[in-house]
Design a protein around this motif. Structure first.
Motif, PDB file in Angstrom:
ATOM      1  N   PHE A 194       6.494  56.718 -28.115  1.00 42.97           N
ATOM      2  CA  PHE A 194       7.903  56.921 -28.407  1.00 42.97           C
ATOM      3  C   PHE A 194       8.188  56.773 -29.849  1.00 42.97           C
ATOM      4  O   PHE A 194       9.087  57.685 -30.455  1.00 42.97           O
ATOM      5  CB  PHE A 194       8.854  55.904 -27.785  1.00 42.97           C
ATOM      6  N   VAL A 208      14.307  67.281 -29.720  1.00 36.78           N
ATOM      7  CA  VAL A 208      13.944  65.976 -28.786  1.00 36.78           C
ATOM      8  C   VAL A 208      13.806  67.041 -27.283  1.00 36.78           C
ATOM      9  O   VAL A 208      12.706  66.428 -26.525  1.00 36.78           O
ATOM     10  CB  VAL A 208      15.247  65.613 -28.496  1.00 36.78           C
ATOM     11  N   ASP A 212      10.292  66.445 -25.425  1.00 39.58           N
ATOM     12  CA  ASP A 212      10.356  66.071 -23.904  1.00 39.58           C
ATOM     13  C   ASP A 212       9.441  67.339 -23.068  1.00 39.58           C
ATOM     14  O   ASP A 212       8.450  67.006 -22.022  1.00 39.58           O
ATOM     15  CB  ASP A 212      11.419  65.877 -23.293  1.00 39.58           C
ATOM     16  N   VAL A 215       5.772  66.765 -23.347  1.00 41.59           N
ATOM     17  CA  VAL A 215       5.106  65.758 -22.663  1.00 41.59           C
ATOM     18  C   VAL A 215       5.193  66.248 -21.225  1.00 41.59           C
ATOM     19  O   VAL A 215       4.007  65.904 -20.578  1.00 41.59           O
ATOM     20  CB  VAL A 215       5.688  64.439 -22.890  1.00 41.59           C
ATOM     21  N   GLN A 216       6.170  66.770 -20.493  1.00 38.38           N
ATOM     22  CA  GLN A 216       6.441  67.064 -19.253  1.00 38.38           C
ATOM     23  C   GLN A 216       5.112  68.015 -18.684  1.00 38.38           C
ATOM     24  O   GLN A 216       4.500  67.998 -17.728  1.00 38.38           O
ATOM     25  CB  GLN A 216       7.755  67.587 -18.947  1.00 38.38           C
ATOM     26  N   THR A 282      19.642  63.883 -28.267  1.00 37.52           N
ATOM     27  CA  THR A 282      19.415  63.233 -26.909  1.00 37.52           C
ATOM     28  C   THR A 282      20.517  63.635 -26.074  1.00 37.52           C
ATOM     29  O   THR A 282      20.587  64.151 -25.095  1.00 37.52           O
ATOM     30  CB  THR A 282      18.863  61.967 -26.825  1.00 37.52           C
ATOM     31  N   TYR A 286      21.028  66.125 -22.966  1.00 37.64           N
ATOM     32  CA  TYR A 286      21.111  65.745 -21.591  1.00 37.64           C
ATOM     33  C   TYR A 286      22.372  65.174 -20.994  1.00 37.64           C
ATOM     34  O   TYR A 286      22.415  65.251 -19.767  1.00 37.64           O
ATOM     35  CB  TYR A 286      19.955  64.728 -21.220  1.00 37.64           C
ATOM     36  N   VAL A 289      22.072  61.723 -17.147  1.00 36.73           N
ATOM     37  CA  VAL A 289      20.902  62.152 -16.423  1.00 36.73           C
ATOM     38  C   VAL A 289      21.208  62.020 -14.920  1.00 36.73           C
ATOM     39  O   VAL A 289      21.856  60.592 -14.601  1.00 36.73           O
ATOM     40  CB  VAL A 289      19.953  61.252 -16.990  1.00 36.73           C
TER      41      VAL A 289
ATOM     42  N   GLY B 227      10.651  63.469 -20.031  1.00 34.56           N
ATOM     43  CA  GLY B 227       9.852  63.142 -21.047  1.00 34.56           C
ATOM     44  C   GLY B 227      10.564  61.745 -21.578  1.00 34.56           C
ATOM     45  O   GLY B 227      11.483  61.191 -21.158  1.00 34.56           O
ATOM     46  N   PRO B 228       9.728  61.257 -22.524  1.00 30.18           N
ATOM     47  CA  PRO B 228      10.352  60.044 -23.318  1.00 30.18           C
ATOM     48  C   PRO B 228      11.610  59.853 -23.770  1.00 30.18           C
ATOM     49  O   PRO B 228      12.397  59.033 -23.238  1.00 30.18           O
ATOM     50  CB  PRO B 228       9.367  59.732 -24.287  1.00 30.18           C
ATOM     51  N   PHE B 229      12.386  61.022 -24.151  1.00 27.90           N
ATOM     52  CA  PHE B 229      13.673  60.903 -24.772  1.00 27.90           C
ATOM     53  C   PHE B 229      14.587  61.043 -23.540  1.00 27.90           C
ATOM     54  O   PHE B 229      15.533  59.984 -23.338  1.00 27.90           O
ATOM     55  CB  PHE B 229      14.094  61.869 -25.648  1.00 27.90           C
ATOM     56  N   LYS B 230      14.352  61.825 -22.518  1.00 24.78           N
ATOM     57  CA  LYS B 230      15.162  61.696 -21.338  1.00 24.78           C
ATOM     58  C   LYS B 230      15.097  60.420 -20.469  1.00 24.78           C
ATOM     59  O   LYS B 230      16.035  60.111 -19.969  1.00 24.78           O
ATOM     60  CB  LYS B 230      14.866  63.079 -20.563  1.00 24.78           C
ATOM     61  N   TYR B 232      14.331  57.335 -21.651  1.00 21.54           N
ATOM     62  CA  TYR B 232      15.156  56.359 -22.272  1.00 21.54           C
ATOM     63  C   TYR B 232      16.586  56.416 -22.099  1.00 21.54           C
ATOM     64  O   TYR B 232      17.465  55.640 -22.162  1.00 21.54           O
ATOM     65  CB  TYR B 232      14.559  56.132 -23.546  1.00 21.54           C
TER      66      TYR B 232
END
Lengths: 308, 308
Positions: A194, A208, A212, A215-216, A282, A286, A289, B227-230, B232
């Motif tokens: 992170f 951002v 993500d 990573v996904q 972020t 989003y 969420v 992913g990490p941002f989503k 957290y």
């Protein structure tokens, strides 16, 4: 232990408490759960919020094995397991364990869900410090399989063994740490990535949402199937991780040095200037969420990798 | 572009080259792929090894759209896409692009799979530096969806747009970086977590196999879905990441500081003393990894999260 009509006392009715209650009730069909909390509307609050952690199929069977207690002694008096997730304050933890010790059966397992206060500190004022062990979940525990089991130097092996046995019977993934450390392992690993993520966004290399997405579509699925050591070991072919480090070590070291330099120059510490922009992006990406959708997808991913 | 009987030239018949060849042939049923390599047994080698990257169902259709070339000019002369994965040496890269430029059609897309040499350096001796872009896969590309698209400051927007369009049509996940950086983003992130993993194993907090288990049962599945941002941001509830940082920021900062201290005191740089023990544990835990099993499970995980 499962199947013996376990009584489980949940201390603290926050989101972790409710999630653990749902986990026990769903996975251990013989257990009864008593939730203790000092909030005056406890029964009403849990009746209203616990169903969010249960599938429709589990709802009826679970809700009728659920009890409430406004006194700690009452909650823990017949318990086989006492699981604490109160405030993350050392004073609270050191004060509550001697009380629990006083009221709970002598062979009850005593678990703290703390994300940072080690058992060696929490157990300071207990008569028998060998009884306490940290069982740190990855949120939310009714979905995520991991439980970090972190004994203090005083915790008895029997307590660790019984803790592992219980969670394995419930088909979770308990992992024992060999010593206490700041933040335990899962958060240490996740926060390291992170920080790098925050640093790369702060530098304007990537935004951002794209980070993500990266990573996904790479580490996420890869590490679901094989963790970092196994992955790089495979990446090294027949020579394994040793060979990987010989071939790619220069690139790895170059990345580590670039990371250190960027974290330094970007002042990537909590509360510094970079943080506002990362939070803004972020939010914009989003909004709020939908965790129900996330949890449904996570269950599918876990089923897929387990082949069920 | 897909469906137009694309001709695709793959420069370099290593594992990345074969994996990309399999990806194009499988996902773009109209394309023809020519593989260029200077190895004398090229045809035989590819005929023997490419099937390992194909499912049985795809085998026949793919193998009959496959060609070989022992001369670069012959390989790229009608290509719509030239994809290079030669040696990771700057001299090789700067020498080959002007040759490719000379023989390939003027509108061919020129992609390098390099994991570290930016397009701005590779294109040094090209006539038209706007044509080259890095398309960095996450291995192996015939399985993993991510493609990091890294333009140099000279790369034209049209080249980037056509590159994205191609990969999106093939249902992959191309992500554009806003500027070149050491190691690009995916490896930077993965290596940051890997360093922390090495550090925690070196300190004896956890062993290699348990660390992998921790990742596989927590971050892996979580980051496959969000992913990490989503993640957290969701962890912060309605206040999102801002609220998460307010509540958990102290813990995050504590972990970052502990990491820095442990990396320093454990001398966690490539080639230092810690490395032998980490490699030994990894060998002992895994022997030779069955990548076929890993890839089958990874496909299932990816299908699960995409809802297919």
């Amino acid at each position: 232990m499962v199947g013996k009509q376990n009584k489980i006392a949940i201390v603290g009715a926050g989101t972790i408490g409710l999630s653990f209650a749902a986990l026990h009730l769903t996975k251990d069909p013989a257990c009864a759960v008593t939730i203790f909390d000092t909030r005056p509307d406890l029964g009403e609050y849990v009746q209203q919020n616990l169903p969010g952690y249960l599938t429709d199929a589990d709802h009826e069977s679970c809700m009728k094995r659920l009890w409430f207690a406004s006194k700690l002694g009452e909650a823990v008096k017949d318990a086989a397991i006492v699981q604490e997730q109160g405030p993350e304050k050392l004073d609270f933890k050191t004060a509550i364990w001697p009380q629990i010790e006083q009221y709970a059966p002598e062979d009850a397992l005593l678990w703290s869900s703390t994300s940072g206060i080690p058992a060696s500190q929490q157990s300071r004022d207990m008569k028998d410090r060998s009884r306490l062990v940290v069982v740190h979940p990855y949120n939310p525990p009714h979905i995520m399989p991991l439980l970090e089991v972190v004994p203090s130097p005083e915790t008895s092996q029997a307590v660790v063994d019984q803790t592992l046995e219980y969670w394995r019977t419930l088909e979770r993934t308990p992992v024992v740490l060999k010593k206490e450390c700041t933040g335990f392992v899962a958060n240490r690993l996740a926060f390291a990535l992170f920080r790098e993520a925050c640093s790369l966004v702060a530098q304007g290399v990537v935004n951002v949402k794209d980070l993500d997405e990266i990573v996904q579509s790479s580490m996420g699925p890869r590490w679901t199937v094989a963790g970092p050591f196994k992955s790089y070991h495979a990446g090294g072919g027949e020579g394994g991780l040793t060979s990987f480090m010989e071939k790619i070590g220069g690139t790895v070291q170059g990345c580590w040095e670039a990371s250190d330099e960027d974290v330094r120059s970007g002042n990537i510490s909590v509360g510094e200037q970079w943080q506002a922009e990362v939070c803004r992006q972020t939010d914009e990406a989003y909004g709020v969420v939908d965790t129900a959708d996330r949890d449904t997808k996570t269950r599918k991913v876990l089923d897929a990798v387990r082949g069920t």
